[in-house]
Design an enzyme around this catalytic site. Sequence first.
Site, PDB file in Angstrom:
ATOM      1  N   LYS A 114       0.825  -1.213   0.000  1.00  0.00           N
ATOM      2  CA  LYS A 114       0.000   0.000   0.000  1.00  0.00           C
ATOM      3  C   LYS A 114       0.850   1.251   0.000  1.00  0.00           C
ATOM      4  CE  LYS A 114      -4.357  -1.887   1.279  1.00  0.00           C
ATOM      5  NZ  LYS A 114      -5.478  -2.046   2.205  1.00  0.00           N
ATOM      6  N   LYS A 196      -6.955 -11.155  -7.880  1.00  0.00           N
ATOM      7  CA  LYS A 196      -8.162 -11.310  -7.070  1.00  0.00           C
ATOM      8  C   LYS A 196      -9.209 -10.281  -7.502  1.00  0.00           C
ATOM      9  CE  LYS A 196      -9.073 -10.998  -2.289  1.00  0.00           C
ATOM     10  NZ  LYS A 196      -8.608 -10.822  -0.907  1.00  0.00           N
ATOM     11  N   LYS A 199     -12.741  -4.613  -5.241  1.00  0.00           N
ATOM     12  CA  LYS A 199     -13.740  -3.563  -5.357  1.00  0.00           C
ATOM     13  C   LYS A 199     -13.138  -2.282  -5.904  1.00  0.00           C
ATOM     14  CE  LYS A 199     -13.928  -3.530  -0.323  1.00  0.00           C
ATOM     15  NZ  LYS A 199     -14.889  -3.590   0.768  1.00  0.00           N
TER      16      LYS A 199
END
Length: 329
Positions: A114, A196, A199
């Site tokens: 991140k 994966k 969203k």
Amino acid sequence: MADKKRVFSGIQPTGGFTLGNYLGAVRNWGVLQDEYKCLYCVVDLHSLTVRNDPEVLKKQIREAYAMLLASGVDPQRSIVFVQSHVAQHAELSWLLSCYTQFGELSRMTQFKDKSQKHPENINAGLFTYPVLMAADILLYDADLVPIGADQKQHLELTRDIAIRFNGVYGDTFVIPEGYFPKVAARVMSLQQPSDKMSKSDPNENARIMMKDSSEAIVKKFKRAVTDSDSRIVFSDDKPGISNLISIYSAVTGKTTVEVEAEFDGKGYGAFKTAVGEAVADILAPIRTEYDRLLADTAYLDKCMADGAAQAAEIAAGTLLRVQKKLGIR
Ligand code: TRP
């Protein structure tokens, strides 16, 4: 609560839930209620490591809560609550952070990923995120923690912190274990099946949201990326088709082999439509219930308040236990 083992899990409210969240996690949360005393938490504090519009976040918290109930989480049997409604999470998090090493947090792969992706906002919350997660789990003496593979390292750290604390102050925390359901569906992107389903994928066609209409769901499956030949078989060199097979198998309960047999010789078009319709069929009633719950403001408010009160009662006991050990109360 008696002698049932305790389960704790959390999910972030931001961005809504994908089919991957449902098949990989939330659907199982409902099932676990038969056997365990479950606590399920909308972890809004964790969502603050990125900037959110306050009005949007407020709405997303209610939506996430309603979606959990619509998916089968039962507020009568489980404690369902919003993290920020229970002040002890942040408080225990501080105490635990003093028993967590800088080096340990620096090694967390999610932190490294991140901070690489968002070099403009590497805030301290992003760094200490796993400590807050440890506080979530340890506050409730959870025995089992259903999580995806991406959260394994955080759970390992939670255990290390708890073991360390117990080592210094004597038995204080229950050492939690991961819970990985036997039929965990790992749902991949419909456009890039090596990744994966996420969203936050910029390509809307890559993900199915639980809120998507049936038409949108079928359309997205029709557009799903497949592989070069036209055989419907589950194999490593056919990630697109294999993903569709596992989704179909997760929603119908059929085995991979049964799915292969059902569509033997049928071609990709028919298969993709069948998967899309099967997914649309299982999500439609959930969406209806979700809409109903969201409209029932008073009921949702009451569930949230009750959940927070029940959670706070347990959390307060644990926090006091910890404070006493530390000599601050
Ligand atoms: N970090 C988890 C995730 O992103 C969410 C989470 C927060 C969680 N606290 C938790 C999961 C406690 C399990 C237990 O998926």
